[in-house]
Design a protein around this motif. Structure first.
Motif, PDB file in Angstrom:
ATOM      1  N   ALA A   1     -39.847 141.469 115.704  1.00  0.00           N
ATOM      2  CA  ALA A   1     -38.715 142.256 115.196  1.00  0.00           C
ATOM      3  C   ALA A   1     -37.406 141.738 115.768  1.00  0.00           C
ATOM      4  CB  ALA A   1     -38.906 143.739 115.553  1.00  0.00           C
ATOM      5  N   VAL A   2     -37.382 141.490 117.077  1.00  0.00           N
ATOM      6  CA  VAL A   2     -36.178 140.974 117.729  1.00  0.00           C
ATOM      7  C   VAL A   2     -35.772 139.622 117.133  1.00  0.00           C
ATOM      8  CG1 VAL A   2     -35.230 140.113 119.927  1.00  0.00           C
ATOM      9  CG2 VAL A   2     -36.589 142.222 119.890  1.00  0.00           C
TER      10      VAL A   2
ATOM     11  N   CYS B   1     -36.451 138.427 114.184  1.00  0.00           N
ATOM     12  CA  CYS B   1     -35.924 138.614 112.818  1.00  0.00           C
ATOM     13  C   CYS B   1     -34.507 139.175 112.845  1.00  0.00           C
ATOM     14  CB  CYS B   1     -36.820 139.555 112.017  1.00  0.00           C
ATOM     15  SG  CYS B   1     -38.391 138.795 111.548  1.00  0.00           S
ATOM     16  N   GLU B   2     -34.258 140.106 113.740  1.00  0.00           N
ATOM     17  CA  GLU B   2     -32.921 140.715 113.823  1.00  0.00           C
ATOM     18  C   GLU B   2     -31.866 139.696 114.247  1.00  0.00           C
ATOM     19  OE1 GLU B   2     -33.862 143.887 116.420  1.00  0.00           O
ATOM     20  OE2 GLU B   2     -34.543 145.199 114.785  1.00  0.00           O
ATOM     21  N   GLN B   3     -32.263 138.774 115.113  1.00  0.00           N
ATOM     22  CA  GLN B   3     -31.303 137.771 115.570  1.00  0.00           C
ATOM     23  C   GLN B   3     -30.863 136.841 114.447  1.00  0.00           C
ATOM     24  OE1 GLN B   3     -33.329 136.185 118.956  1.00  0.00           O
ATOM     25  NE2 GLN B   3     -32.509 137.706 120.374  1.00  0.00           N
TER      26      GLN B   3
ATOM     27  N   GLY C   1     -30.382 137.911 111.478  1.00  0.00           N
ATOM     28  CA  GLY C   1     -29.390 138.791 111.010  1.00  0.00           C
ATOM     29  C   GLY C   1     -29.179 139.213 109.589  1.00  0.00           C
ATOM     30  N   ASP C   2     -28.239 138.617 108.952  1.00  0.00           N
ATOM     31  CA  ASP C   2     -27.615 139.154 107.745  1.00  0.00           C
ATOM     32  C   ASP C   2     -28.422 138.898 106.472  1.00  0.00           C
ATOM     33  OD1 ASP C   2     -27.448 136.490 107.958  1.00  0.00           O
ATOM     34  OD2 ASP C   2     -25.320 136.319 107.462  1.00  0.00           O
TER      35      ASP C   2
ATOM     36  N   MET D   1     -35.138 139.308 106.309  1.00  0.00           N
ATOM     37  CA  MET D   1     -35.256 139.458 107.760  1.00  0.00           C
ATOM     38  C   MET D   1     -35.145 140.923 108.179  1.00  0.00           C
ATOM     39  SD  MET D   1     -35.938 136.597 108.894  1.00  0.00           S
ATOM     40  CE  MET D   1     -36.337 135.599 107.465  1.00  0.00           C
ATOM     41  N   LYS D   2     -34.208 141.623 107.537  1.00  0.00           N
ATOM     42  CA  LYS D   2     -34.004 143.038 107.868  1.00  0.00           C
ATOM     43  C   LYS D   2     -35.253 143.850 107.556  1.00  0.00           C
ATOM     44  CE  LYS D   2     -29.001 143.361 107.254  1.00  0.00           C
ATOM     45  NZ  LYS D   2     -28.002 143.599 106.215  1.00  0.00           N
TER      46      LYS D   2
ATOM     47  N   ALA E   1     -38.062 142.912 110.041  1.00  0.00           N
ATOM     48  CA  ALA E   1     -37.814 143.514 111.353  1.00  0.00           C
ATOM     49  C   ALA E   1     -38.184 144.999 111.358  1.00  0.00           C
ATOM     50  CB  ALA E   1     -36.347 143.334 111.744  1.00  0.00           C
ATOM     51  N   GLU E   2     -37.816 145.662 110.296  1.00  0.00           N
ATOM     52  CA  GLU E   2     -38.073 147.098 110.158  1.00  0.00           C
ATOM     53  C   GLU E   2     -39.584 147.397 110.145  1.00  0.00           C
ATOM     54  OE1 GLU E   2     -37.239 149.858 106.445  1.00  0.00           O
ATOM     55  OE2 GLU E   2     -35.460 148.653 106.924  1.00  0.00           O
TER      56      GLU E   2
ATOM     57  N   ARG F   1     -41.105 146.702 113.593  1.00  0.00           N
ATOM     58  CA  ARG F   1     -40.735 147.747 114.545  1.00  0.00           C
ATOM     59  C   ARG F   1     -41.606 148.997 114.314  1.00  0.00           C
ATOM     60  NH1 ARG F   1     -37.135 146.324 118.407  1.00  0.00           N
ATOM     61  NH2 ARG F   1     -35.613 145.438 117.008  1.00  0.00           N
TER      62      ARG F   1
END
Lengths: 121, 121, 121, 121
Positions: free
Chosen positions: B87-88, B90-92, B94-95, B99-100, B103-104, B107
């Protein structure tokens, strides 16, 4: 399982097949465990082996589609056959709620794998 | 994915975790493929490896629960860690919608694996 | 299985553990099938489930090392535990050549996984 | 990998194919990781995907044989095709020791899978 693709352009037909393979993997593995616990005719080697075969090829088949592999129709073709045989094996055990549900899921998965394999329904 | 157990007595909590692991496996594999196709920072080795690690341990974790294995809490514990790191990662990046979403899902899967592992939330 | 790495720099210890996990996966799956065919105490649910758990976590553990994943020690730790329990379960069935060999391979795999996990032998 | 069967009667041909599939799974996964780390043409999506496809179908194929599944020839047939395509893809990248070894192992695995599938060599 909701499965919305954004990044990729994945056909509805393929998303549907992935969902069917995933569900079929899960119920076959659960049913294999149920049959081993039941013992007797449920635990007959040919039946349990078919459930384990079906669980594995379904997972594999879903993964080929998730990777957007051009080879997925070949795996879908084999998966359809294994699912079909597994459905028959479950139906022969008959009057059992778990077997009925498993047979139904296998039959549905076989159908959508045949479509993906380009076989006739 | 609907997942009704009849033969077994499987807790809602476990059914929920199986569904989360299954969804997380699928999106991580799909995202790994997306990242390899994107190239650039998306295809950085550490990131792709983490997506493949996460896809595999999630499938494994779901299977331990589907087999009603008494060892599932140990696998859920490791799965929670891998999902969290994924998750981390994927979040890095970002946009990016893919990926969002990934990550979700990671998590959420980490959360329910922690519950199954008997860890604190 | 010969396993020479050229591109990567993989430690002998890790190559050894991959070979042990691979061998353990194979013998556990073969033994699960053997036990289901034998029936009786061999086919007891707890024993077969442990063989299937062990086969799967060993494959998973080997794959984390083959991907050079930094998370491999966590998976190796769980794998060592599962292998240890599987060895005990095989030994309890006792006077059977297949069980003896399977127990031996599981015990060896547990040992090298403990090393990779950074646990004491 | 030494693979002596006692309980079962497994043909030498099948044992040989299991060993080839196992080796091919391992080297394809290792090579996929190597390619992702290398970047450039090595990390081209079609190539990496083929390595992941090949790693997975080889593991699946070995498992069908380890379970003594009567359906193994169908999986071996697909595995032979995937291995063949993977060998070609590795050879096209050419002058690389890891690619050469991977192509060689894939080609050998394709050959023994064709035998098990009942295809002509």
């Amino acid at each position: 399982m909701p499965h919305h693709t954004t990044g990729h352009q994945m056909s509805d037909k393929m998303q549907h097949c992935i969902a069917n393979c995933t569900e079929c993997h899960n119920i076959c593995l659960e049913t294999a465990n149920y049959c081993i616990e039941m013992g007797g005719k449920h635990a007959e080697a040919g039946h349990v082996r078919l459930l384990l075969d079906c669980a594995q090829i379904c997972a594999n088949c879903a993964d080929f589609m998730l990777r957007a592999s051009p080879l997925h129709p070949r795996v879908c073709g084999v998966c359809a056959e294994v699912c079909e045989q597994c459905a028959v094996s479950c139906e022969q055990l008959g009057d059992d709620e778990q077997m009925k549900r498993c047979a139904e899921v296998c039959r549905r998965c076989a159908g959508s794998c045949r479509v993906m394999a380009g076989m006739k329904m």
